[in-house]
Design a protein around this motif. Structure first.
Motif, PDB file in Angstrom:
ATOM      1  N   CYS A 139      -8.843  24.875 -25.194  1.00 60.95           N
ATOM      2  CA  CYS A 139      -8.017  25.558 -24.217  1.00 60.95           C
ATOM      3  C   CYS A 139      -8.066  27.077 -24.389  1.00 60.95           C
ATOM      4  N   ASP A 140      -9.280  27.646 -24.453  1.00 61.94           N
ATOM      5  CA  ASP A 140      -9.424  29.103 -24.443  1.00 61.94           C
ATOM      6  C   ASP A 140      -9.024  29.584 -23.051  1.00 61.94           C
ATOM      7  N   ALA A 141      -8.634  30.844 -23.006  1.00 61.95           N
ATOM      8  CA  ALA A 141      -8.123  31.376 -21.737  1.00 61.95           C
ATOM      9  C   ALA A 141      -9.091  31.169 -20.566  1.00 61.95           C
ATOM     10  N   HIS A 142      -8.569  30.633 -19.475  1.00 59.55           N
ATOM     11  CA  HIS A 142      -9.307  30.486 -18.221  1.00 59.55           C
ATOM     12  C   HIS A 142      -8.407  31.010 -17.117  1.00 59.55           C
ATOM     13  N   VAL A 143      -8.507  32.306 -16.857  1.00 65.88           N
ATOM     14  CA  VAL A 143      -7.611  32.889 -15.850  1.00 65.88           C
ATOM     15  C   VAL A 143      -8.127  32.565 -14.441  1.00 65.88           C
ATOM     16  N   ILE A 144      -7.230  32.014 -13.629  1.00 61.51           N
ATOM     17  CA  ILE A 144      -7.608  31.710 -12.248  1.00 61.51           C
ATOM     18  C   ILE A 144      -6.552  32.243 -11.288  1.00 61.51           C
ATOM     19  N   GLN A 145      -6.919  32.287 -10.018  1.00 63.11           N
ATOM     20  CA  GLN A 145      -5.944  32.658  -8.999  1.00 63.11           C
ATOM     21  C   GLN A 145      -5.667  31.417  -8.176  1.00 63.11           C
ATOM     22  N   ALA A 146      -4.438  30.947  -8.252  1.00 63.19           N
ATOM     23  CA  ALA A 146      -4.070  29.704  -7.566  1.00 63.19           C
ATOM     24  C   ALA A 146      -2.545  29.647  -7.489  1.00 63.19           C
ATOM     25  N   ASP A 147      -2.033  28.506  -6.980  1.00 64.39           N
ATOM     26  CA  ASP A 147      -0.583  28.321  -6.927  1.00 64.39           C
ATOM     27  C   ASP A 147      -0.142  27.654  -8.231  1.00 64.39           C
ATOM     28  N   GLU A 148       0.431  28.472  -9.116  1.00 68.49           N
ATOM     29  CA  GLU A 148       0.728  28.009 -10.470  1.00 68.49           C
ATOM     30  C   GLU A 148       1.642  26.786 -10.495  1.00 68.49           C
ATOM     31  N   GLN A 149       2.689  26.831  -9.677  1.00 69.21           N
ATOM     32  CA  GLN A 149       3.658  25.731  -9.636  1.00 69.21           C
ATOM     33  C   GLN A 149       2.978  24.416  -9.230  1.00 69.21           C
ATOM     34  N   LYS A 150       2.115  24.504  -8.232  1.00 72.88           N
ATOM     35  CA  LYS A 150       1.457  23.290  -7.733  1.00 72.88           C
ATOM     36  C   LYS A 150       0.409  22.788  -8.720  1.00 72.88           C
ATOM     37  N   ILE A 151      -0.297  23.703  -9.369  1.00 72.16           N
ATOM     38  CA  ILE A 151      -1.294  23.285 -10.364  1.00 72.16           C
ATOM     39  C   ILE A 151      -0.571  22.621 -11.541  1.00 72.16           C
ATOM     40  N   LYS A 152       0.601  23.130 -11.860  1.00 75.41           N
ATOM     41  CA  LYS A 152       1.377  22.526 -12.929  1.00 75.41           C
ATOM     42  C   LYS A 152       1.796  21.106 -12.542  1.00 75.41           C
ATOM     43  N   GLN A 153       2.238  20.952 -11.295  1.00 73.29           N
ATOM     44  CA  GLN A 153       2.624  19.628 -10.795  1.00 73.29           C
ATOM     45  C   GLN A 153       1.450  18.663 -10.863  1.00 73.29           C
ATOM     46  N   LEU A 154       0.268  19.156 -10.475  1.00 77.18           N
ATOM     47  CA  LEU A 154      -0.958  18.353 -10.522  1.00 77.18           C
ATOM     48  C   LEU A 154      -1.267  17.905 -11.949  1.00 77.18           C
ATOM     49  N   MET A 155      -1.191  18.842 -12.885  1.00 77.67           N
ATOM     50  CA  MET A 155      -1.474  18.515 -14.288  1.00 77.67           C
ATOM     51  C   MET A 155      -0.469  17.506 -14.827  1.00 77.67           C
ATOM     52  N   LEU A 156       0.798  17.723 -14.439  1.00 81.64           N
ATOM     53  CA  LEU A 156       1.869  16.845 -14.901  1.00 81.64           C
ATOM     54  C   LEU A 156       1.661  15.414 -14.417  1.00 81.64           C
ATOM     55  N   ILE A 157       1.262  15.266 -13.164  1.00 84.27           N
ATOM     56  CA  ILE A 157       1.012  13.938 -12.593  1.00 84.27           C
ATOM     57  C   ILE A 157      -0.067  13.224 -13.409  1.00 84.27           C
ATOM     58  N   LEU A 158      -1.154  13.938 -13.720  1.00 84.58           N
ATOM     59  CA  LEU A 158      -2.279  13.318 -14.422  1.00 84.58           C
ATOM     60  C   LEU A 158      -1.928  12.969 -15.870  1.00 84.58           C
ATOM     61  N   VAL A 159      -1.245  13.890 -16.561  1.00 82.48           N
ATOM     62  CA  VAL A 159      -0.908  13.611 -17.965  1.00 82.48           C
ATOM     63  C   VAL A 159       0.159  12.515 -18.037  1.00 82.48           C
ATOM     64  N   ASP A 160       1.108  12.567 -17.100  1.00 81.15           N
ATOM     65  CA  ASP A 160       2.156  11.557 -17.039  1.00 81.15           C
ATOM     66  C   ASP A 160       1.545  10.172 -16.828  1.00 81.15           C
ATOM     67  N   ASN A 161       0.605  10.056 -15.899  1.00 83.13           N
ATOM     68  CA  ASN A 161      -0.073   8.775 -15.657  1.00 83.13           C
ATOM     69  C   ASN A 161      -0.834   8.320 -16.898  1.00 83.13           C
ATOM     70  N   ALA A 162      -1.531   9.253 -17.536  1.00 82.12           N
ATOM     71  CA  ALA A 162      -2.327   8.896 -18.723  1.00 82.12           C
ATOM     72  C   ALA A 162      -1.427   8.274 -19.783  1.00 82.12           C
ATOM     73  N   VAL A 163      -0.249   8.872 -19.979  1.00 74.41           N
ATOM     74  CA  VAL A 163       0.680   8.338 -20.985  1.00 74.41           C
ATOM     75  C   VAL A 163       1.284   7.007 -20.501  1.00 74.41           C
ATOM     76  N   LYS A 164       1.607   6.948 -19.192  1.00 76.26           N
ATOM     77  CA  LYS A 164       2.219   5.738 -18.623  1.00 76.26           C
ATOM     78  C   LYS A 164       1.306   4.527 -18.740  1.00 76.26           C
ATOM     79  N   TYR A 165       0.032   4.734 -18.431  1.00 68.60           N
ATOM     80  CA  TYR A 165      -0.884   3.593 -18.351  1.00 68.60           C
ATOM     81  C   TYR A 165      -1.736   3.413 -19.605  1.00 68.60           C
ATOM     82  N   THR A 166      -1.242   3.958 -20.730  1.00 68.15           N
ATOM     83  CA  THR A 166      -1.911   3.743 -22.010  1.00 68.15           C
ATOM     84  C   THR A 166      -0.953   3.001 -22.930  1.00 68.15           C
ATOM     85  N   PRO A 167      -1.381   1.873 -23.470  1.00 67.52           N
ATOM     86  CA  PRO A 167      -0.493   1.111 -24.344  1.00 67.52           C
ATOM     87  C   PRO A 167      -0.207   1.849 -25.658  1.00 67.52           C
TER      88      PRO A 167
END
Ligand code: ADP
Length: 264
Positions: A139-167
């Motif tokens: 996780c070295d710095a990767h500066v981008i221009q985007a909608d931070e709140q929405k990208i955070k929501q996107l990341m949260l959905i994916l990590v949340d699913n990964a934890v949910k669907y892993t025994p």
């Protein structure tokens, strides 16, 4: 007979012209727009009464005069269900609004790698509960221009699913990897239950869940990945899944370093 044939040909031409000019599509589009507006209005209107029920349940939960274990359980159940419904309603609102393209991006510069590791760390307590090793790499710095709140929501959905669907006892890896010029790419990978080939395309559909009972038990409503897809689309990026049933799943997201503000 020639006259009849001529009339039929003329009629056909008119109907065809009508369809080709797109005018026949107008009622369909209007009906769709009405339906979307209805979904947006309904979910918006549901928020207030839900908030009231939630506040009342909170009051009851903290009322010292209620001592019966049975009643306490009933109140806890009501609270749980209202919480689920509140999430569903806010997800629905987001989906209905994004159809409208009223969903605008608030573009700003931020470090996406930092955001990914922050977001993954938010899920640490949930991972710990299931003894899942949450590994954040590269996780070295990767500066981008985007909608931070929405990208955070996107990341949260994916990590949340990964934890949910892993025994219990599994692993979840998140990180960045090399992407072609002008883009960044991150992934969320798990050693979970996996997704069968025939389901892989449908998981991005609204309300689609491979196993309804399991998803519901985990607090899911089948909207997460459709929202993730929507956020990626708004950024003109891409999201891909590779998965092996019983082995695990990997979601890969590619984004431009500089998102363009979408106008349409
Ligand atoms: P839900 O709220 O049900 O999790 P999502 O839209 O986020 O809804 O996901 C849709 C479905 O895709 C889930 O119900 C689940 O069956 C499947 N799914 C999503 N992520 C994973 C994953 N990491 N591993 C296995 N299955 C997954």
């Amino acid at each position: 007979a020639m006259v009849v044939l001529g009339i039929v040909a003329l009629l056909l031409a008119t109907v065809l012209g009508h369809i080709l000019s797109g005018r026949a599509m107008v009622p369909l589009r209007e009906a769709y727009e009405k339906q979307r507006q209805f979904a947006a209005d309904a979910s918006h209107e549901l928020r207030t009464p839900l908030a009231v029920v939630m506040a009342s349940a909170d009051l009851l939960e903290n009322d010292p005069s209620i001592t019966s274990p049975f009643l306490k359980q009933v109140i806890a159940d009501v609270r749980d269900e209202v919480k689920k419904m509140t999430r569903l309603v806010s997800d629905l609102l987001l989906v209905a609004r994004s159809d409208n393209k009223a969903l605008k991006l608030k573009l700003q510069k931020f470090d996406a790698a930092e955001l990914l590791s922050q977001t993954a760390r938010l899920m640490q307590p949930l991972a710990d509960k299931k003894h899942i090793a949450l590994d954040i790499r590269n996780c070295d710095a990767h500066v981008i221009q985007a909608d931070e709140q929405k990208i955070k929501q996107l990341m949260l959905i994916l990590v949340d699913n990964a934890v949910k669907y892993t025994p219990d006892g599994g692993e979840v890896h998140v990180g960045f990897e090399k992407a072609p010029q002008g883009r960044v790419r991150f992934f969320v990978q798990d050693t979970g239950i996996g997704i069968a080939k025939e389901d892989q395309r449908r998981i991005f559909d609204r309300f689609y869940r491979v196993d309804k009972a399991r998803s519901r038990e985990m607090g899911g409503n089948g909207l997460g990945l459709s929202i993730a897809q929507e956020i990626v689309n708004l950024h003109q990026g891409s999201i891909e899944v590779t998965s092996t049933l019983g082995k695990g799943t990997r979601f890969t997201v590619e984004l431009r370093t500089k998102a363009k503000a979408k106008t349409a």
